[in-house]
Design a protein around this motif. Structure first.
Motif, PDB file in Angstrom:
ATOM      1  N   THR A 338     -48.815 -25.619 -17.852  1.00 45.90           N
ATOM      2  CA  THR A 338     -49.953 -26.293 -18.475  1.00 45.90           C
ATOM      3  C   THR A 338     -50.659 -27.187 -17.461  1.00 45.90           C
ATOM      4  OG1 THR A 338     -48.582 -26.326 -20.467  1.00 45.90           O
ATOM      5  CG2 THR A 338     -50.613 -27.584 -20.520  1.00 45.90           C
ATOM      6  N   ALA A 341     -52.768 -25.169 -15.332  1.00 44.12           N
ATOM      7  CA  ALA A 341     -54.019 -24.813 -16.010  1.00 44.12           C
ATOM      8  C   ALA A 341     -55.020 -25.962 -15.910  1.00 44.12           C
ATOM      9  CB  ALA A 341     -53.750 -24.468 -17.471  1.00 44.12           C
ATOM     10  N   ARG A 345     -58.619 -25.779 -14.036  1.00 47.98           N
ATOM     11  CA  ARG A 345     -59.865 -26.018 -14.751  1.00 47.98           C
ATOM     12  C   ARG A 345     -60.685 -27.117 -14.095  1.00 47.98           C
ATOM     13  NH1 ARG A 345     -61.233 -24.018 -19.462  1.00 47.98           N
ATOM     14  NH2 ARG A 345     -60.849 -22.197 -18.210  1.00 47.98           N
ATOM     15  N   TYR A 363     -43.667 -19.125 -21.988  1.00 42.96           N
ATOM     16  CA  TYR A 363     -44.317 -17.917 -22.520  1.00 42.96           C
ATOM     17  C   TYR A 363     -45.578 -18.270 -23.300  1.00 42.96           C
ATOM     18  CZ  TYR A 363     -44.528 -13.487 -25.188  1.00 42.96           C
ATOM     19  OH  TYR A 363     -44.906 -12.291 -25.752  1.00 42.96           O
ATOM     20  N   ASP A 364     -45.480 -19.257 -24.151  1.00 42.26           N
ATOM     21  CA  ASP A 364     -46.639 -19.616 -24.970  1.00 42.26           C
ATOM     22  C   ASP A 364     -47.752 -20.206 -24.114  1.00 42.26           C
ATOM     23  OD1 ASP A 364     -47.947 -19.978 -27.534  1.00 42.26           O
ATOM     24  OD2 ASP A 364     -47.600 -22.116 -27.272  1.00 42.26           O
ATOM     25  N   GLU A 365     -47.387 -21.095 -23.206  1.00 38.42           N
ATOM     26  CA  GLU A 365     -48.401 -21.726 -22.363  1.00 38.42           C
ATOM     27  C   GLU A 365     -49.041 -20.714 -21.409  1.00 38.42           C
ATOM     28  OE1 GLU A 365     -45.414 -22.990 -23.040  1.00 38.42           O
ATOM     29  OE2 GLU A 365     -45.747 -24.989 -23.866  1.00 38.42           O
ATOM     30  N   HIS A 367     -49.604 -17.648 -22.208  1.00 36.95           N
ATOM     31  CA  HIS A 367     -50.581 -16.967 -23.065  1.00 36.95           C
ATOM     32  C   HIS A 367     -51.801 -17.843 -23.339  1.00 36.95           C
ATOM     33  CE1 HIS A 367     -47.518 -13.944 -24.022  1.00 36.95           C
ATOM     34  NE2 HIS A 367     -48.452 -13.243 -24.615  1.00 36.95           N
ATOM     35  N   GLN A 368     -51.539 -19.078 -23.759  1.00 34.51           N
ATOM     36  CA  GLN A 368     -52.620 -19.881 -24.324  1.00 34.51           C
ATOM     37  C   GLN A 368     -53.375 -20.673 -23.251  1.00 34.51           C
ATOM     38  OE1 GLN A 368     -52.974 -20.752 -28.094  1.00 34.51           O
ATOM     39  NE2 GLN A 368     -52.043 -18.760 -28.392  1.00 34.51           N
ATOM     40  N   GLU A 369     -52.711 -21.640 -22.676  1.00 30.78           N
ATOM     41  CA  GLU A 369     -53.407 -22.527 -21.750  1.00 30.78           C
ATOM     42  C   GLU A 369     -53.820 -21.792 -20.467  1.00 30.78           C
ATOM     43  OE1 GLU A 369     -50.916 -23.502 -23.661  1.00 30.78           O
ATOM     44  OE2 GLU A 369     -51.981 -25.008 -24.819  1.00 30.78           O
ATOM     45  N   LEU A 372     -55.417 -17.175 -21.787  1.00 33.45           N
ATOM     46  CA  LEU A 372     -56.538 -17.226 -22.725  1.00 33.45           C
ATOM     47  C   LEU A 372     -57.665 -18.093 -22.169  1.00 33.45           C
ATOM     48  CD1 LEU A 372     -57.838 -16.663 -25.481  1.00 33.45           C
ATOM     49  CD2 LEU A 372     -56.537 -18.581 -26.404  1.00 33.45           C
ATOM     50  N   ASN A 373     -57.309 -19.154 -21.489  1.00 37.20           N
ATOM     51  CA  ASN A 373     -58.324 -20.030 -20.922  1.00 37.20           C
ATOM     52  C   ASN A 373     -58.850 -19.512 -19.588  1.00 37.20           C
ATOM     53  OD1 ASN A 373     -59.013 -22.648 -22.467  1.00 37.20           O
ATOM     54  ND2 ASN A 373     -56.823 -22.348 -22.842  1.00 37.20           N
ATOM     55  N   ASN A 404     -47.653  -7.863 -20.555  1.00 36.88           N
ATOM     56  CA  ASN A 404     -48.282  -7.680 -21.865  1.00 36.88           C
ATOM     57  C   ASN A 404     -49.136  -8.860 -22.295  1.00 36.88           C
ATOM     58  OD1 ASN A 404     -47.130  -5.074 -22.392  1.00 36.88           O
ATOM     59  ND2 ASN A 404     -45.163  -6.112 -22.651  1.00 36.88           N
ATOM     60  N   VAL A 405     -49.340  -9.809 -21.391  1.00 36.81           N
ATOM     61  CA  VAL A 405     -50.167 -10.968 -21.720  1.00 36.81           C
ATOM     62  C   VAL A 405     -51.646 -10.603 -21.539  1.00 36.81           C
ATOM     63  CG1 VAL A 405     -50.717 -13.368 -21.174  1.00 36.81           C
ATOM     64  CG2 VAL A 405     -48.368 -12.528 -20.882  1.00 36.81           C
ATOM     65  N   PRO A 406     -52.423 -10.637 -22.613  1.00 36.93           N
ATOM     66  CA  PRO A 406     -53.847 -10.320 -22.474  1.00 36.93           C
ATOM     67  C   PRO A 406     -54.516 -11.274 -21.475  1.00 36.93           C
ATOM     68  CG  PRO A 406     -53.217 -10.377 -24.796  1.00 36.93           C
ATOM     69  CD  PRO A 406     -52.051 -10.917 -24.012  1.00 36.93           C
ATOM     70  N   LEU A 408     -54.042 -11.580 -18.228  1.00 39.95           N
ATOM     71  CA  LEU A 408     -53.281 -11.961 -17.037  1.00 39.95           C
ATOM     72  C   LEU A 408     -53.203 -10.765 -16.096  1.00 39.95           C
ATOM     73  CD1 LEU A 408     -51.505 -14.206 -15.698  1.00 39.95           C
ATOM     74  CD2 LEU A 408     -49.534 -13.135 -16.829  1.00 39.95           C
TER      75      LEU A 408
ATOM     76  N   GLN B 606     -50.601  -5.110 -30.877  1.00 38.20           N
ATOM     77  CA  GLN B 606     -50.905  -4.656 -29.517  1.00 38.20           C
ATOM     78  C   GLN B 606     -50.049  -3.456 -29.145  1.00 38.20           C
ATOM     79  OE1 GLN B 606     -51.363  -7.687 -26.411  1.00 38.20           O
ATOM     80  NE2 GLN B 606     -49.981  -6.521 -25.103  1.00 38.20           N
ATOM     81  N   LYS B 633     -54.858  -4.508 -25.646  1.00 39.56           N
ATOM     82  CA  LYS B 633     -54.304  -5.749 -25.094  1.00 39.56           C
ATOM     83  C   LYS B 633     -55.451  -6.728 -24.894  1.00 39.56           C
ATOM     84  CE  LYS B 633     -52.721  -6.245 -20.773  1.00 39.56           C
ATOM     85  NZ  LYS B 633     -51.845  -6.063 -19.609  1.00 39.56           N
TER      86      LYS B 633
END
Lengths: 665, 665
Positions: A338, A341, A345, A363-365, A367-369, A372-373, A404-406, A408, B606, B633
């Motif tokens: 994070t 990220a 930024r 894993y979540d960060e 994907h998200q921070e 996705l960002n 499998n991370v969109p 990345l 996915q 994906k």
């Protein structure tokens, strides 16, 4: 020296001793640990510091009725010695018969197998909750510390503990340091607690609603026994903060207090032969040197390591020279990703280095921070793929996790030089989130011994500077094609869509090179390359027909060996370096249909959810036979790599056999 | 009422007001928020509490030069109204034109799109670090609170913040509650800080090495402006702890302080028509009722919800009745999964319920503490699969995330009744880690309208009690087989290994039922079923030939519709309910080779890394054509489900067309 340890086959034997005998037992155990670690290596420092506390825990509490959960288990060797497994640490012929981690399969005194930090408090909360629901009266004890307290999940556990309203004892092993050194603002507060003998009102634990007591000398068995007696059977959550000396008994460690005592090598450095090159440190060091050369010109370039820098070639010297361009965040993967990220930024260029297994925490960060960002940051993934490691540090799922991370971009270099070019791109023109899977031993072996000399033509090169490597392999197209069985007219029509066929047509990225007789232009492929991503296109490193073998990253040398095996059977296979595992290069895959009926994918990680299955899916609606080689969906525990390769048929002979079978029915 | 808001198109307009005018502006904004949320719904409570603080932030700081990072963005509506997007909240025709989350694509005042809690401090740390490396002088402000402070990663961020030695302002919005209510021992400490006007020495923030100040009335614009002025441009990390009133202005919320003001429905409950049944609450409620019926007999059975219980059908009444069998851990997925592992290991029976997207936080703990340790626990996964949700709450990756975890059994029921049987097994005989993907709207639609009446024969039934559901579909085998083109002799030999063929032979799990003419025994399949796992075997719910369609979980109704479409084309397709996505039922897949040349997989998530690709990989070395239908994906942002299904060709017509094309070339 006394001979107490030899008579301890379990906690009951320990309880027969007088308290005054415990220091002598501690001396014996410490001596045994030093002998053991000199021979076998291990987490010597943290275990040496916990000798007295572990003795006192088993002296006071009644394991296994009382449950002791050792966080991450780096400090569980003494526990093992006292619970029936001492011979694994004292008898040379049995060294290694107990793992370095707690393990319920080994002993009823172990509740969990744990290798990632910070979860002991939550696990103990659960055991306490179940006890209270079901009417038990045992104690539940979590042992945490040695840097693991700063792990995110530990805070969530501490926050829950006070709410349970039942017995729960948290032994915080404060050895003033983590694996390298502690990081974070909380350590000043802990220092204040130590300085005030635990009386400072600034008390993180009390602020989390927990009862608290302090043991100034965490290596004093009497004081520890007293403290544990005091809290035993208490009806609420209590922290026992013990101040221990990490590496006690190990002279160098007591003086140096460096991460060298996190993992002790079996042979003292002075006597050791020059260290065998290790892929992780070799490629990590190469990456760090390449980045360091840019620090002066790029103030925002920064390397982040959530602990264990040394393992990844981030040496003390390098860190000292890097200054503010380097940050060790402590064992905090979620924060580290994070944080990266945020840096990206705000215009900086973060490079985050850690093991595949530890990236799981973020894993979540990721994907998200991060993804996705769409921040321009780089993750260096070490120790991805199958290995002989224990079951809590497996890297076999790294391609599943990252690939499998969109959003990345996931790169898998097949040489150190390619890794450096990928790193330069990721930290330069890419302007996107990138993960680079650092090459492993298979790649290093090829580079060192020249066992797998090869031509690596990347689209990056073809788009810019031409490589002057020998291209003889690529120019060849002397393959017998008579035995290519066309199995399905419909699909043949589809594959044969107007291209004048030649095996070399599959050579994506080679546009512009001189061509041999029968070669065709691949401009149609080049045109399909992904804008701005020089790694999106696969490279045909060896042109052939009938069978194409794609080897991802560390598995690339094996793909070449399998192709060599097929040569003996009269089949000249095409070999492909995919460079990345985040997209399928459909242009190259489509061209392969022309002269190939069998496509083989080879990866050194878990097949399910991994890379090769995507190629099978892509070819699903066609007559192409696809063979996916890789690892089973399983976690293995210290099974040597050779045995794993045999188990998964990751050998040149197995691959060649299967390809021939598929080819000839 | 004043008319100030209408003239604010950005922070500069706000700065032209006198401080004394700010309360009037706050009133206007609050009134607008109430109108907006009455019409559109939204996170009304947290935003109402943050009206004054957000005004003060933009009055004092200079966004976008100063960067404000709103944690999870639940409290960013006012920020959006003040930064050029007020019409999205005040003009009914533009309602919905701004998202409910910060988004850099919308405004330069937004740094990140965030939907998961607790990361703002780490992100702000990164922005501050980059600023300091690169020589900037702006302020960086993290806004956290409304329950997100107890998130693990937030602690890691707080721990780092003090170490940065640069400007960093953390605004902690203490509204005394989380989404439902706060949980954890730290909240007592926060209460003490409030009670002492911030002067208590027991101060979690100071313990983390941070500077601190307290604003007792966090809805007093003057006090807030003063506090922010004081910390502006400070050279270190400072926490501004503001005590706000969540739901201020919303009468019911001020009185009730319940989670109903987390997400406000557009129509007041009293006036609303009976709520449309919602899959999440319907199936969640069914599961909770089934568990509650067992509480008296099973003291160790416990439901864990890491916040947002109401969304999953865990009603307040249910929670009250459940008593100690229910625990809300707050927004702490990592702890919740680890806690569950501890409960399970100590003999309890944990059931953990949350959204697929939030389980991402516990990816590592699901692998390590939960699956690797093989604990008997159950994860209820809500909102898995594609949906029209925003880009930070996508559930499209749930099968990728869970289905590839070694040792985890992953179930995908296709009816409420099957979900209950799976839950009974998971919390009973399974004795292993299990994830159950709670059925979604597609399944509920079928059950409600009877649109997809179907026969569900599971191996659990066939092994035990016989289902008395009509079996007419299965008994049929009247399919024309003349057009089954055998494309490869070799593979035909392999598939035709001694079995007398009939389409119904594929009916795994139907052993023991009466058979129609031409049916064969499937005892050979039954014998291959996985010991102790009644869900390992696929069920053929409709016997056919040529084309077999496998529909996973929510996609099952679509598989049936596609088969119906194929009927019109004269192809009677086999339909299969796989029940689970953790193993490939190779026995059933092998039998399909006899009378099928096309296998279609349909999933609502996915594809890459998902389920269907594994079946493509399994058939890779055979002439079987495999078509995988599922999502790309990518992460989608509020694209309606219908549009997504069209994009991904997840329609009966598309599937039937593709199957026919594959069948006939």
């Amino acid at each position: 020296m006394s001979d107490l340890l030899a008579h301890i086959d379990g906690p009951d034997d320990l309880k027969r001793l007088y308290v005054v005998q415990l220091p002598a037992l501690a001396d014996e155990i410490r001596a045994a640990l030093l002998r053991y670690c000199a021979a076998k290596g291990g987490h010597i420092g943290s275990n040496l510091g916990m000798v007295e506390a572990t003795i006192a825990l088993h002296y006071v509490f009644d394991s296994p009725r009382d449950r002791i959960v050792f966080d991450v288990s780096h400090q569980s060797y003494v526990h093992k010695m006292l619970t029936g497994r001492r011979l694994a640490f004292t008898d040379e012929t049995l060294f290694g018969s107990a793992t370095g981690f707690t393990n319920p399969d080994e002993s009823e005194h172990d509740s969990f197998v744990l290798g990632h930090t910070g979860t002991s408090v939550s696990l103990a909360c659960g055991m306490a909750k179940a006890r209270d629901l079901m009417g038990g009266r045992n104690n539940v004890i979590a042992v945490i510390g040695d840097g693991s307290l700063s792990s995110a999940v530990a805070f969530e556990g501490l926050n829950e503990a006070a709410e349970l309203n039942g017995n729960l004892i948290i032994v915080f092993n404060d050895n003033e340091m983590s694996i390298a050194e502690n990081h974070g603002g909380m350590y000043a507060g802990l220092a204040e607690l130590r300085a005030t003998n635990g009386t400072s009102p600034h008390n993180l634990f009390r602020d989390m609603g927990l009862d608290y007591r302090y043991v100034a000398d965490g290596n004093d068995t009497s004081a520890l026994v007293q403290a544990f007696e005091d809290v035993k059977d208490c009806d609420h959550a209590t922290v026992v903060h013990i101040h221990t000396l990490k590496g006690k008994g190990l002279d160098a460690a007591e003086e140096g207090r460096v991460e060298s005592n996190h993992w002790h090598n079996p042979v003292p450095a002075a006597e050791a032969a020059p260290a065998r090159p290790n892929a992780r440190k070799t490629y990590g060091g190469m990456a760090m040197d390449a980045l360091a050369a840019r620090f002066d010109a790029e103030p925002g370039l920064v390397v982040i390591s959530p602990a264990t820098p040394g393992s990844n070639g981030i040496t003390r010297q390098w860190r000292a020279a890097a200054g503010r361009h380097y940050i060790d965040t402590g064992i905090t993967e979620e924060h580290a990703v994070t944080f990266a990220a945020g840096i990206a930024r705000a215009g900086g260029t973060p490079v985050l280095a850690t093991s595949a297994t530890f990236f799981q925490r973020a894993y979540d960060e990721i994907h998200q921070e991060f993804a996705l960002n769409n921040v321009p940051g780089t993750l260096l993934v070490f120790s991805g793929g199958i290995s002989g490691t224990d079951n809590t540090h497996s890297g076999a799922g790294d391609v599943v996790m990252f690939g499998n991370v969109p959003g990345l971009t996931c790169l898998a270099p097949t040489s150190g030089e390619e890794m450096l070019r990928m790193l330069a791109w990721a930290t330069g023109d890419a302007r996107r989130p990138v993960a680079i899977r650092m090459p492993g031993e298979a790649v290093l072996a090829g580079e060192r011994g020249g066992e797998y000399p090869r031509f690596v033509a990347t689209t990056a090169e073809s788009a810019g500077a031409q490589s002057d490597v020998a291209q003889s392999d690529v120019a060849q197209s002397d393959v017998a094609q008579s035995d290519v069985a066309q199995t399905d007219d419909g699909a043949m029509t589809k594959a044969d869509n107007g291209k004048a066929g030649d095996a070399a047509a599959a050579a994506g990225g080679t546009a512009g090179r001189s061509r041999g007789a029968g070669e065709v232009s691949v401009d149609d492929i080049a045109a399909a390359s992904v804008a701005g991503d020089p790694w999106a296109r696969y490279t045909v490193t060896r042109a052939g027909s009938q069978v194409a073998i794609l080897g991802l990253g560390n598995a690339y040398p094996l793909a070449e060996k399998a192709a060599a095996s097929l040569d003996d059977a009269g089949v000249r296979a095409t070999v492909i370096d995919p460079h990345q595992y985040s997209t399928i290069d459909t242009a190259t895959l489509d061209v392969l249909r022309e002269r190939h009926t069998v496509v083989v994918t080879v990866e050194d990680g878990q097949l399910e959810g991994g890379w090769g299955g995507k190629i099978a899916s892509y070819y699903g609606d066609s007559p192409m036979r696809v063979l996916n080689f890789g690892a089973r969906k399983e976690v293995t525990d210290r099974i040597p790599l050779d045995a794993l390769c045999k188990r998964y048929r990751l050998t040149a002979a197995d691959i060649a056999d299967a390809a021939l079978k598929a080819l000839h029915g």
